[in-house]
Design an enzyme around this catalytic site. Structure first.
Site, PDB file in Angstrom:
ATOM      1  CE1 TYR A   1      40.195  38.681  43.657  1.00  0.00           C
ATOM      2  CE2 TYR A   1      40.446  40.752  44.837  1.00  0.00           C
ATOM      3  CZ  TYR A   1      39.875  40.023  43.815  1.00  0.00           C
ATOM      4  OH  TYR A   1      38.993  40.621  42.946  1.00  0.00           O
TER       5      TYR A   1
ATOM      6  CD  GLU B   1      38.792  44.249  43.514  1.00  0.00           C
ATOM      7  OE1 GLU B   1      39.357  43.287  42.975  1.00  0.00           O
ATOM      8  OE2 GLU B   1      39.186  45.426  43.390  1.00  0.00           O
TER       9      GLU B   1
ATOM     10  CE  LYS C   1      46.837  38.165  37.548  1.00  0.00           C
ATOM     11  NZ  LYS C   1      46.649  37.582  38.887  1.00  0.00           N
TER      12      LYS C   1
END
Length: 508
Positions: free
Chosen positions: A343, A377, A438
């Protein structure tokens, strides 16, 4: 499961005050053991409830000397370098931080590369600090004679009210009067007597850009990234990597396998979308022990209250990104694990911006790096609600400094997004993985389309979808974080129906 698989503490709620200690109590989304600690410091005290892995006392999460006490949630990744400066032995992270504060004062946090939140009570001052990325959120309520701090905002709900003083350069938390979030890469320095606070920055994203030869840049990215992954792999256990089969997570998997000599991996999909084939290609290439978990779409959307409760974010786009991860962590059975993820790579490398014009690409990087703070996040609570600890090598401080600082032409080159990362990992992964376009985790799992479909089914028009998602997430925040409702007591469908009825009524 070994003690070193986890930091000494996942989180805390703490009270630094004049006079005797008062052990604070609170509800956490983080699952784990609870241990109270108290330190009497002359006429002051620091008391806290630490949340930690069950069965492992959080001794290394707190340390004290005659006049100073430290609480630490999370972990440090450059401990060896810090110990070399201090010429100390194998002290735990909190003791190491205590020694740094004695030597450098609040500037100690400029030296630390880690994933942490900390409270330091020293003299008549209380220092509240986060790591460079604010990846372990920290919230506070400041008043003369007492400073409250917690790694989850909900732990301070009902404890602040009008007595909380404003904190300069810190964000107010929605509908929690007097509660503020400590900025990423900052130390809030509080005068305990006056209740006044000043904020000092300890890190900022680089604004300058470096021009490097292709080969030099590729080698630098590979070396820096391998160090960051190795620092997050524990010697006693096989690392577990969340694997989508994209370049980001696959790079983590390859470097983790290299560091540990073995690898476990897991992929998550829904009944409408998955990336199992792409992930399996990488797992087979690395010889990983791989697992696939399918979460039905209805179950996935039903976990929106858990995602908001854990992230404590009111940004619907962020919640969409995080929802499949929360669902995955909750679906993992067996013992709690240390989990590495891919991430965050898109932010410094502009991976979500399919843009060939380099000025626009670099503008996107600068904007995203200037606005990530407070979105939570990478909050560890996302996995800790199921007992796991996550860490994110792309947001290692040294990796981030390098990636952000590269000139845009190394990020978009030869018509490829994230070119320098793909080139750096080209010899470690299958060619199809290196060249794969992506795809965001929320896209690969179908989260975004499913959330939109649910709103449409309740009569929300296309032009109102974004506003409706915002209202749904805010209402879930108000119910769980502010109101104290457990997420299992909150129905996503009921909240969506309420929001949809209100929007369609207003549109009529």
């Amino acid at each position: 499961m070994a003690a070193t698989d986890f930091p000494a503490a996942f989180g805390f709620v703490a009270s630094a005050r004049s006079g005797g200690g008062r052990l604070p109590e609170a509800d956490f989304a983080t699952r784990g053991g609870r241990t109270g600690v108290e330190a009497a410091l002359g006429t002051r005290s620091l008391a806290a409830t630490l949340v930690h892995a069950p069965g492992f006392p959080p001794d290394a999460a707190h340390a004290r000397s005659t006049d100073t006490a430290v609480l630490l949630a999370g972990e440090l990744y450059n401990g060896d370098a810090l110990r070399s400066v201090l010429d100390t032995g194998t002290a735990g992270d909190a003791q190491l931080l205590l020694d740094l504060v004695h030597r450098y004062g609040p500037h100690a946090f400029r030296l630390v590369n880690g994933r942490f939140a900390a409270v330091v009570s020293t003299g008549r001052r209380v220092l509240l600090a986060t790591d460079h990325a604010g990846s372990v959120p920290l919230y506070t309520c400041v008043a003369p004679g007492e400073v409250l701090a917690a790694t989850e905002a909900k732990a301070l709900a009902g404890k602040a009210g009008p007595r909380g003083f404003p904190v300069a350069d810190a964000r107010r938390v929605r509908r929690l009067p007097g509660v503020y979030q400590v900025p990423a890469g900052a130390v809030i320095d509080v005068d305990l007597d006056a209740g006044t606070a000043t904020t000092q920055r300890t890190w900022a994203p680089p604004l300058a850009r470096r021009i490097m030869e292709e080969s030099e840049a590729v080698a630098a990215v590979r070396a820096s990234f391998e160090r960051a992954v190795a620092a997050r792999v524990t010697p006693e256990s096989t690392p577990l990597v969340v694997l989508s089969g994209g370049i980001d997570s696959s790079g983590v998997a390859a470097c983790a396998h290299r560091a540990a000599g073995a690898l476990d991996s897991v992929s998550m999909g829904t009944d409408t979308s998955d990336e199992f084939g792409e992930a399996r290609l990488v797992a087979d290439h690395l010889g990983a022990r791989h697992r696939e978990i399918t979460v039905p779409t209805t179950d996935l959307l039903g976990q929106l209250p858990y995602a908001v409760w854990a992230a404590e974010s009111v940004d619907p786009h962020i919640i969409e990104y995080l929802l499949p991860l929360v669902a995955l962590y909750r679906a993992l059975d067996g013992p709690a694990r240390r989990i590495l993820t891919g991430y965050g790579a898109d932010i410094p490398l502009a991976g979500m911006h399919r843009e060939d014009r380099l000025p626009d690409l670099d503008t996107a990087v600068a904007h995203d790096m200037a606005t990530f703070d407070g979105l939570n996040e990478m909050s560890p609570v996302l996995s800790a609600l199921a007992g796991h600890w996550t860490t994110h090598p792309y947001w290692d401080r040294e990796v981030l400094d390098l990636l952000v600082g590269l000139e845009a032409g190394l990020k978009r080159r030869h018509g490829r997004d994230k070119w320098v990362l793909r080139a750096a990992l080209a010899d470690a992964l299958p060619e199809a993985t290196v060249n794969r376009p992506k795809l965001g985790v929320h896209e690969g799992s179908g989260t975004t389309s499913s959330f939109s479909l649910l709103l449409r089914e309740h009569g929300v028009a296309e032009q109102d979808l974004e506003a409706a998602k915002t209202d749904v997430v805010r209402e879930l925040f108000d119910l769980t974080v502010v109101g104290g409702r457990r997420p299992e007591e909150v129905s996503t469908t009921d909240v969506v129906r309420s929001v949809a009825d209100r929007i369609t009524k207003d549109a009529a």
